[in-house]
Scaffold this active site. Structure first.
Site, PDB file in Angstrom:
ATOM      1  N   ASP A 117      36.638  16.626 -31.478  1.00  0.00           N
ATOM      2  CA  ASP A 117      37.376  16.599 -30.207  1.00  0.00           C
ATOM      3  C   ASP A 117      38.866  16.549 -30.511  1.00  0.00           C
ATOM      4  O   ASP A 117      39.273  16.407 -31.662  1.00  0.00           O
ATOM      5  CB  ASP A 117      36.916  15.409 -29.368  1.00  0.00           C
ATOM      6  CG  ASP A 117      37.184  14.107 -30.068  1.00  0.00           C
ATOM      7  OD1 ASP A 117      38.357  13.737 -30.200  1.00  0.00           O
ATOM      8  OD2 ASP A 117      36.215  13.469 -30.535  1.00  0.00           O
ATOM      9  N   ASP A 291      26.974  17.150 -25.430  1.00  0.00           N
ATOM     10  CA  ASP A 291      27.123  16.006 -26.329  1.00  0.00           C
ATOM     11  C   ASP A 291      27.177  14.751 -25.478  1.00  0.00           C
ATOM     12  O   ASP A 291      27.554  14.800 -24.321  1.00  0.00           O
ATOM     13  CB  ASP A 291      28.447  16.086 -27.104  1.00  0.00           C
ATOM     14  CG  ASP A 291      29.604  15.618 -26.246  1.00  0.00           C
ATOM     15  OD1 ASP A 291      29.997  16.375 -25.337  1.00  0.00           O
ATOM     16  OD2 ASP A 291      30.080  14.491 -26.433  1.00  0.00           O
ATOM     17  N   CYS A 329       5.527  12.031 -30.401  1.00  0.00           N
ATOM     18  CA  CYS A 329       6.768  12.293 -31.142  1.00  0.00           C
ATOM     19  C   CYS A 329       6.477  12.439 -32.635  1.00  0.00           C
ATOM     20  O   CYS A 329       5.656  11.721 -33.200  1.00  0.00           O
ATOM     21  CB  CYS A 329       7.759  11.164 -30.894  1.00  0.00           C
ATOM     22  SG  CYS A 329       9.303  11.367 -31.792  1.00  0.00           S
ATOM     23  N   CYS A 331       8.788  12.127 -35.042  1.00  0.00           N
ATOM     24  CA  CYS A 331       9.852  11.550 -35.885  1.00  0.00           C
ATOM     25  C   CYS A 331       9.293  10.513 -36.853  1.00  0.00           C
ATOM     26  O   CYS A 331       8.177  10.022 -36.692  1.00  0.00           O
ATOM     27  CB  CYS A 331      10.965  10.956 -35.013  1.00  0.00           C
ATOM     28  SG  CYS A 331      10.697   9.256 -34.492  1.00  0.00           S
ATOM     29  N   CYS A 334       8.176   7.155 -35.279  1.00  0.00           N
ATOM     30  CA  CYS A 334       6.897   7.182 -34.564  1.00  0.00           C
ATOM     31  C   CYS A 334       5.721   7.396 -35.511  1.00  0.00           C
ATOM     32  O   CYS A 334       4.619   6.941 -35.239  1.00  0.00           O
ATOM     33  CB  CYS A 334       6.923   8.248 -33.475  1.00  0.00           C
ATOM     34  SG  CYS A 334       8.039   7.798 -32.132  1.00  0.00           S
ATOM     35  N   HIS A 359      14.650   7.890 -33.619  1.00  0.00           N
ATOM     36  CA  HIS A 359      13.730   8.381 -32.587  1.00  0.00           C
ATOM     37  C   HIS A 359      14.486   9.035 -31.429  1.00  0.00           C
ATOM     38  O   HIS A 359      14.110  10.115 -30.957  1.00  0.00           O
ATOM     39  CB  HIS A 359      12.830   7.260 -32.064  1.00  0.00           C
ATOM     40  CG  HIS A 359      12.141   7.652 -30.796  1.00  0.00           C
ATOM     41  ND1 HIS A 359      11.005   8.445 -30.790  1.00  0.00           N
ATOM     42  CD2 HIS A 359      12.479   7.462 -29.491  1.00  0.00           C
ATOM     43  CE1 HIS A 359      10.675   8.699 -29.529  1.00  0.00           C
ATOM     44  NE2 HIS A 359      11.548   8.117 -28.731  1.00  0.00           N
TER      45      HIS A 359
HETATM   46 ZN   LIG Z   1       9.832   9.215 -32.362  1.00  0.00          ZN
END
Ligand SMILES: [Zn+2]
Length: 414
Positions: A117, A291, A329, A331, A334, A359
């Site tokens: 930015d 964002d 999920c 990830c 998880c 996550h």
């Molecule tokens: Zn997750």
């Protein structure tokens, strides 16, 4: 615009031929698919460090790192672009040191794309003693009390040292809840500062400068700004001055007005938007990039994002719950940890925040991948209906602004 995908591979390969590199624009956008119902589109955006599949959510880093997640984890999640914070980096450790470390990429050891930015927003929001003049934003350093001027030239010079793939122009930021002549003044000044930023960019062959559309919540002013800025030869546009506490009805109308007037062949970045509903609606209104600090900030309070809203890990009900945060999920958090474990960990260890941060970023990135897939497959309107049904227990709880915004692009929610 031609040969965007082929360029992507070349541009990211180290040590490729300089003459070839010179011939490449630092940005190419290829529209892969357009939703036949809404204004949504899926694009391949080629940037100097790698190709980015849009719509895309860009996680926000501050001092060269994302709070609660490492660069390797971010790469593992498939993140293709993240944000660096010019204000913080420009103050400490300073642009000279980062330039010596081969820019922010080298400093962070991040091989993919970075967007920085201008530093202006942080200045106005974090520093009490700031003053905007035609020259730039004057403020007192919170570190040593010295007076500093952040001019358009200075902002670009810092961002040139950081070496980001996308730099943002310095704009005159006014809160979206302010109205009256100050909004008009800021809009015109942002156009003048854009011209100064364009002139100041020493790396136009490898760093892209985005303009920021201003004009507050005033449609006339937004249009003037759009007309002026789209005449400039910049590689992309951001929609700024929103997500600052204004009415959601004003918010979406300004977004859709902006995308109506932005060129099809350039990326459109809606700044400061990160709630799941806002992302899905604003993709339908034609935005490509987003964002927000929300997913990482909320993780630090133990709030995990899930398709049905959020899950507060600290709540007692999860103390003996051995399911993962979200059974669907993929990830690391998880796959490895239960709600009960995270609940217990949260009481004693900051590691719980890291797990939830991972996550939450995985959730945002995976949401955007699903959005993109549905656009490519031509079923984005169905995706929206399923998404809303899952997020809200009943139709009465759909936010009115989202219903209206989606109706404006021909999606009715039953
Ligand atoms: Zn997750």
């Amino acid at each position: 615009m031609a040969a965007a995908t082929e360029c992507g591979a070349d541009a990211s390969a180290p040590g490729n031929d300089m003459s070839l590199r010179k011939a490449l624009s630092p940005l190419a956008l290829r529209v892969v698919a357009e939703c036949p119902v809404t204004k949504a589109r899926a694009c391949d955006l080629t940037l100097p460090h790698c190709a980015v599949s849009t719509p895309v959510f860009m996680p926000v880093g501050t001092q060269g790192t994302l709070k609660g997640i490492t660069v390797d984890q971010l790469e593992g999640l498939g993140c293709q672009i993240c944000l660096g914070n010019t204000y913080h980096l420009g103050m400490r450790p300073g642009p000279d040191l980062i330039e010596k470390a081969n820019g922010l990429h080298g400093f962070m050891n991040w091989k993919r794309n970075l967007l920085t930015d201008s530093g202006g927003f942080q200045m106005v929001s974090l520093v009490e003693l700031s003053e905007v003049t035609e020259e730039g934003v004057k403020f007192k350093s919170p570190y040593d009390g010295k007076e500093i001027l952040l001019s358009p030239e200075k902002s670009i010079s810092i961002q040139n040292s950081l070496g980001s793939d996308i730099m943002m122009q310095l704009d005159d930021v006014v809160s979206s809840t302010v109205s009256g002549p100050r909004v008009e003044e800021a809009m015109h000044r942002s156009i003048r500062w854009l011209d100064r930023c364009i002139a100041a960019n020493k790396n136009s062959d490898k760093q892209n400068l985005f303009a920021i559309i201003q004009g507050g919540l005033n449609a006339e002013l937004r249009k003037v700004c759009l007309d002026e800025m789209t005449q400039r030869d910049v590689p992309g546009f951001a929609i700024g001055g929103l997500s600052g506490g204004e009415e959601k009805n004003d918010f979406w109308r300004m977004v859709t007005l902006s995308t109506d007037h932005l060129p099809r062949e350039k990326p459109r970045y809606l700044m400061g938007v990160g709630y799941a509903v806002d992302l899905v609606v604003c993709v339908a209104l034609g935005c490509d990039m987003f964002d927000c600090v929300f997913p990482t900030r909320t993780a630090r309070f133990g709030s995990a994002l899930v398709p049905w809203g959020s899950l507060q890990v600290k709540q007692k009900q999860y103390a003996k719950d051995f399911q993962p945060i979200d059974p669907e999920c993929q990830c690391h958090t998880c796959k490895k940890h239960s709600r009960a474990y995270l609940h217990a960990l949260f009481k004693s260890d900051t590691a719980a925040m890291h797990h939830i941060t991972v996550h939450n970023i995985a959730y945002q990135l995976s949401l955007m991948r699903s959005v993109r897939r549905s656009i490519v497959e031509g079923c984005f309107p169905e995706f929206i209906r399923t998404f809303m049904k899952r997020l809200f227990p009943s139709r009465d709880l759909y936010p009115g602004w989202a219903v209206d915004a989606l109706a404006s692009v021909n999606v009715t929610l039953e």
